[in-house]
Design an enzyme around this catalytic site. Structure first.
Site, mmCIF file in Angstrom:
data_model
loop_
_atom_site.group_PDB
_atom_site.id
_atom_site.type_symbol
_atom_site.label_atom_id
_atom_site.label_comp_id
_atom_site.label_asym_id
_atom_site.label_seq_id
_atom_site.Cartn_x
_atom_site.Cartn_y
_atom_site.Cartn_z
ATOM 1 N N GLU A 233 0.834 -1.203 0.000
ATOM 2 C CA GLU A 233 0.000 0.000 0.000
ATOM 3 C C GLU A 233 0.868 1.252 0.000
ATOM 4 O OE1 GLU A 233 -3.943 -0.655 2.421
ATOM 5 O OE2 GLU A 233 -2.221 -1.394 3.587
ATOM 6 N N GLU B 135 -7.747 5.926 10.421
ATOM 7 C CA GLU B 135 -8.141 6.656 11.628
ATOM 8 C C GLU B 135 -7.153 7.789 11.904
ATOM 9 O OE1 GLU B 135 -9.631 2.399 12.212
ATOM 10 O OE2 GLU B 135 -7.911 3.381 11.279
ATOM 11 N N TYR C 94 -13.612 27.236 0.266
ATOM 12 C CA TYR C 94 -13.592 25.779 0.158
ATOM 13 C C TYR C 94 -12.519 25.278 -0.790
ATOM 14 C CZ TYR C 94 -17.099 26.855 -3.473
ATOM 15 O OH TYR C 94 -17.779 27.386 -4.524
ATOM 16 N N LYS D 96 -11.590 4.277 2.335
ATOM 17 C CA LYS D 96 -10.598 3.525 1.579
ATOM 18 C C LYS D 96 -11.403 2.538 0.747
ATOM 19 C CE LYS D 96 -6.296 1.193 2.726
ATOM 20 N NZ LYS D 96 -5.503 0.723 3.881
#
Length: 128
Positions: A21, A73, A53, A99
């Site tokens: 990953e 997290e 934004y 994910k």
């Protein structure tokens, strides 16, 4: 409190527990929900009384596409803390990180973590 929401931001990052990953990377989706007072921005039609934004998107992109986290997290926590510290007019921020393609053999739409942080009476960022 008023709400500003940025939904479905897509970024490419290298977060994850597995070395593949961190080497190959993957897509991550981020939603932000901000609680803040937008009364003056609404009445005066002035960008100075709100949060741009495009800047929020750029800040989030910098974090997601930056140094890797092992856990989404921790990635969500990094986003929440950075945004709350950068924009003191935010009273509460909710960050959702998805994910969509975790590296294991199950079929679903991905895994999402949602963290909520708020500003306490002393201006510190704490879990909501």
């Amino acid at each position: 409190m008023d709400t500003m929401t940025l939904k479905g931001m897509r970024f490419f990052g290298y977060h994850g527990v597995f070395p593949e990953e961190n080497r190959l990377g993957q897509n991550f989706y981020v939603d932000l929900e901000l609680k803040l007072d937008l009364e003056r921005a609404a009445s005066d039609d002035d960008l100075n009384y709100t949060i741009n934004y495009a800047e929020l998107h750029a800040l989030t992109k910098t974090i997601v596409e930056g140094p890797p986290y092992k856990l989404i997290e921790a990635l969500a926590g990094g986003i929440a803390t950075t945004i709350a510290e950068a924009y003191t007019m935010i009273n509460e921020v909710t960050v959702r990180v998805t994910k969509p393609n975790p590296p294991f053999e199950i079929h679903f739409d991905g895994v999402t973590v949602e963290l909520r942080r708020k500003r306490d009476a002393n201006g510190r960022i704490i879990p909501a």
